[in-house]
Write an enzyme that holds these catalytic residues in place. Sequence first.
Site, PDB file in Angstrom:
ATOM      1  N   GLY A   1     -28.120 -72.543 -22.227  1.00 48.98           N
ATOM      2  CA  GLY A   1     -26.673 -72.538 -22.111  1.00 48.98           C
ATOM      3  C   GLY A   1     -26.155 -71.382 -21.275  1.00 48.98           C
ATOM      4  O   GLY A   1     -26.754 -70.317 -21.215  1.00 48.98           O
TER       5      GLY A   1
ATOM      6  N   HIS B   1     -25.322 -76.847 -22.147  1.00 48.98           N
ATOM      7  CA  HIS B   1     -23.868 -76.662 -22.190  1.00 48.98           C
ATOM      8  C   HIS B   1     -23.413 -75.431 -21.412  1.00 48.98           C
ATOM      9  O   HIS B   1     -24.082 -74.404 -21.393  1.00 48.98           O
ATOM     10  CB  HIS B   1     -23.397 -76.549 -23.634  1.00 48.98           C
ATOM     11  CG  HIS B   1     -24.000 -75.389 -24.378  1.00 48.98           C
ATOM     12  ND1 HIS B   1     -23.430 -74.140 -24.409  1.00 48.98           N
ATOM     13  CD2 HIS B   1     -25.131 -75.305 -25.110  1.00 48.98           C
ATOM     14  CE1 HIS B   1     -24.167 -73.329 -25.131  1.00 48.98           C
ATOM     15  NE2 HIS B   1     -25.215 -74.004 -25.570  1.00 48.98           N
ATOM     16  N   ASP B   2     -22.274 -75.579 -20.757  1.00 52.39           N
ATOM     17  CA  ASP B   2     -21.579 -74.482 -20.076  1.00 52.39           C
ATOM     18  C   ASP B   2     -22.344 -73.900 -18.892  1.00 52.39           C
ATOM     19  O   ASP B   2     -22.032 -72.809 -18.429  1.00 52.39           O
ATOM     20  CB  ASP B   2     -21.236 -73.356 -21.070  1.00 52.39           C
ATOM     21  CG  ASP B   2     -20.384 -73.847 -22.222  1.00 52.39           C
ATOM     22  OD1 ASP B   2     -19.205 -74.174 -21.985  1.00 52.39           O
ATOM     23  OD2 ASP B   2     -20.881 -73.933 -23.364  1.00 52.39           O
TER      24      ASP B   2
END
Length: 261
Positions: free
Chosen positions: A136, A118-119
């Site tokens: 992440g 994520h991200d």
Amino acid sequence: MNQPLAYVHPGAKIAKNVVIEPFATIHNNVEIGEGTWIGSNVTIMEGARIGKNCTIFPGAVISAIPQDLKFEGEDSLAIIGDNTTIRECVTINRGTNASGKTVIGKNCLIMATAHIAHDCEVGNNVVIVNGVLLGGHVKVGDYAILGGLSAVHQFINIGEHAMISGGSLLRKDVPPFTKAAKEPLSYVGINSVGLRRRGFTTEKIREIQDIYRILYQKNFNTSQALSIIEADMEATNERDEIIMFIRNSSRGIMKGYTGIY
């Protein structure tokens, strides 16, 4: 669009000339650009935005929810740029509230079984080799190459044109134009072969080498080296990029020169 035995949610937006092979699953709130090929047994979940002329091989899972205990079901995206190839069993998670999106640039090659959390922000023309794991919030600059089975700690930054040896553990930021290897991860030179292939002149490569000699081979601490580089080296885009990258590093950069690799 070919989709025998595939499932495509009525809310998905599929452009012309997209090929969807049997047993692929396309969820709601998905957009796929023209000319993209979706292999069999690919799963594309809510929030995916896939560009034009991408190729996604069987077993890949795009835009699954983050593997983050703080995630509370918020809307977010996983964005894949044009002309990117995603090989078998790659997993790319969508973003969290922190940034709202995970982004893969254009013309990238993400090889089999890699994981992008994520991200993350992956630039253009990046090669991520088999089995690489990005935690992440990792940022990867344009034209970087990450060797197979490398594992990247969350919040790490990897500069443009960097090359990471296979099997590396990245706990610190990797400045642009460098080669990184050994354990713990260390500077082992600049990526001169890659820079030549991308049109950098001999003079420009020498300039970058001179900057990193000051930083890594002259026994200065980082602050001293940056002051000398700024005072003694002509201001260029490459010089300024290196200085800014290091000054903006929150985790610190990889350790210095420790001999020829």
